[in-house]
Design a protein around this motif. Structure first.
Motif, PDB file in Angstrom:
ATOM      1  N   GLU A   1     -37.824  -9.079  36.929  1.00 37.47           N
ATOM      2  CA  GLU A   1     -38.591  -7.859  37.209  1.00 37.47           C
ATOM      3  C   GLU A   1     -37.972  -6.649  36.515  1.00 37.47           C
ATOM      4  O   GLU A   1     -38.705  -5.787  35.988  1.00 37.47           O
ATOM      5  N   THR A   2     -36.657  -6.570  36.479  1.00 39.37           N
ATOM      6  CA  THR A   2     -35.988  -5.462  35.792  1.00 39.37           C
ATOM      7  C   THR A   2     -36.270  -5.517  34.291  1.00 39.37           C
ATOM      8  O   THR A   2     -36.529  -4.491  33.661  1.00 39.37           O
TER       9      THR A   2
ATOM     10  N   LYS B   1     -33.632   1.819  27.380  1.00 45.32           N
ATOM     11  CA  LYS B   1     -34.398   1.020  28.338  1.00 45.32           C
ATOM     12  C   LYS B   1     -34.697  -0.367  27.772  1.00 45.32           C
ATOM     13  O   LYS B   1     -34.656  -1.369  28.489  1.00 45.32           O
TER      14      LYS B   1
ATOM     15  N   TYR C   1     -30.865  -7.980  30.722  1.00 47.97           N
ATOM     16  CA  TYR C   1     -31.260  -8.669  31.952  1.00 47.97           C
ATOM     17  C   TYR C   1     -31.954  -9.989  31.642  1.00 47.97           C
ATOM     18  O   TYR C   1     -31.708 -11.003  32.301  1.00 47.97           O
TER      19      TYR C   1
ATOM     20  N   GLU D   1     -35.084 -10.581  40.543  1.00 53.20           N
ATOM     21  CA  GLU D   1     -34.662  -9.209  40.231  1.00 53.20           C
ATOM     22  C   GLU D   1     -34.394  -9.046  38.742  1.00 53.20           C
ATOM     23  O   GLU D   1     -34.757  -8.023  38.144  1.00 53.20           O
ATOM     24  N   GLU D   2     -33.759 -10.044  38.115  1.00 52.16           N
ATOM     25  CA  GLU D   2     -33.483  -9.971  36.679  1.00 52.16           C
ATOM     26  C   GLU D   2     -34.775  -9.945  35.865  1.00 52.16           C
ATOM     27  O   GLU D   2     -34.924  -9.147  34.932  1.00 52.16           O
TER      28      GLU D   2
ATOM     29  N   ARG E   1     -31.502  -2.514  27.819  1.00 45.97           N
ATOM     30  CA  ARG E   1     -31.203  -2.902  29.205  1.00 45.97           C
ATOM     31  C   ARG E   1     -32.099  -4.070  29.613  1.00 45.97           C
ATOM     32  O   ARG E   1     -31.640  -5.036  30.242  1.00 45.97           O
ATOM     33  N   ALA E   2     -33.372  -3.993  29.223  1.00 46.97           N
ATOM     34  CA  ALA E   2     -34.303  -5.077  29.547  1.00 46.97           C
ATOM     35  C   ALA E   2     -33.875  -6.369  28.870  1.00 46.97           C
ATOM     36  O   ALA E   2     -33.902  -7.446  29.474  1.00 46.97           O
TER      37      ALA E   2
ATOM     38  N   LYS F   1     -39.817  -4.356  33.603  1.00 48.22           N
ATOM     39  CA  LYS F   1     -39.969  -2.904  33.719  1.00 48.22           C
ATOM     40  C   LYS F   1     -39.564  -2.223  32.412  1.00 48.22           C
ATOM     41  O   LYS F   1     -40.200  -1.258  31.983  1.00 48.22           O
ATOM     42  N   GLY F   2     -38.507  -2.724  31.800  1.00 45.95           N
ATOM     43  CA  GLY F   2     -38.068  -2.155  30.523  1.00 45.95           C
ATOM     44  C   GLY F   2     -39.088  -2.369  29.419  1.00 45.95           C
ATOM     45  O   GLY F   2     -39.381  -1.457  28.637  1.00 45.95           O
TER      46      GLY F   2
ATOM     47  N   GLU G   1     -31.924 -13.266  42.987  1.00 45.35           N
ATOM     48  CA  GLU G   1     -31.278 -12.687  41.809  1.00 45.35           C
ATOM     49  C   GLU G   1     -32.123 -12.913  40.548  1.00 45.35           C
ATOM     50  O   GLU G   1     -32.273 -12.016  39.714  1.00 45.35           O
TER      51      GLU G   1
END
Length: 272
Positions: free
Chosen positions: A210-211, A250, A257, A207-208, A253-254, A214-215, A204
């Protein structure tokens, strides 16, 4: 009969006593083994750093990338063993002094201290704080948009409201270089560190992170595309509502996370 009962009772007490001694002895052995393993692992990490330090001093081919990785590895071990030795810049004398001081501090560790240090060394909280957090917050500042003027494209936009196309064209390349060598480069270092320490984090958490990256990647890529295509205020991409909305969505959102990740890790700051 009474004597028989006393004998049975005595035997029972002795059995329990020996059992407790056995458990205590086993626990002591396990603890001792863990301490020895921790001391061994820390020595291995120190030896690795000593070899990397030699490569840096002797001028490795990709010295910048090697140094950034070494700097994070060194400071992670140094922090974990509570050493005052730190690496901040590429300097031969400083590298030699710091690695010698770190070696002395590692040699001083007893078994219990080594186990505590190694636990800290492999902790996702320590890893993130030492090897990623500063760069991550620097990237946040460089991509937060209109808030504080640290977004280089928006600063460029304001600085060239009344500039000629010639002046704009002249200043595009230096600004692109600042973005590429600043936040883009720092984000790449963060990605390298996450890959290096991936096993220390939960699925988890990975994933947080990496997400979030990406943003921020999208924001920085947008900055580069914007600055390279900038003509003048009339066809500046930031005047497009759709463009602004997509980038802001975006980015937010980044941030969400990353905030969740840092909060769960216990390192969140009140305000970026």
């Amino acid at each position: 009969m009474k004597n028989s009962r006393k004998i049975v009772a005595g035997a029972t007490i002795l059995t329990v006593a020996f059992s407790l001694i056995g458990c205590t002895s086993k626990e002591s052995i396990n603890k001792s083994t863990k301490q020895e393993e921790a001391q061994k692992e820390i020595k291995i990490e120190l030896t690795f750093l000593q070899n990397e330090c030699d490569h840096l001093i002797n001028k490795d081919e990709d010295i910048e990338k090697t140094f950034q990785s070494y700097k994070n590895d060194f400071n992670l071990l140094s922090t974990s063993v509570n050493s005052t030795a730190k690496v901040n810049k590429m300097n031969k004398d400083e590298l030699e002094i710091s690695i010698n001081n770190l070696e002395k501090d590692v040699d001083k560790l007893n078994g219990e201290e080594a186990l505590k240090a190694y636990t800290k060394y492999t902790s996702p909280k320590t890893i993130y704080k030492v090897t990623m957090m500063d760069n991550m917050h620097s990237v946040i500042e460089a991509t937060r948009g209109w808030d504080d003027g640290k977004d280089l494209v928006i600063s460029f936009f304001y600085d060239h409201l009344h500039s000629s196309q010639e002046d704009i064209n002249r200043d595009i390349k230096p600004t692109v270089n600042d973005i590429t060598n600043g936040p883009v480069y720092k984000l790449r270092i963060i990605k390298d560190e996450l890959q290096k320490h991936r096993d220390a984090f939960s699925k988890e958490q990975v994933e947080e992170l990496e997400t979030a990256m990406k943003g921020f990647d999208y924001s920085l890529d947008t900055q580069l595309k914007t600055i390279r295509s900038y003509k003048n205020i009339v066809n500046n991409p930031y005047t497009s509502n759709n463009y602004e909305y997509e980038e802001e969505e975006k980015y937010n959102r980044a941030r969400t996370y990353l905030t969740d990740f840092e909060s769960n890790l216990g390192v969140a700051k009140p305000e970026y």
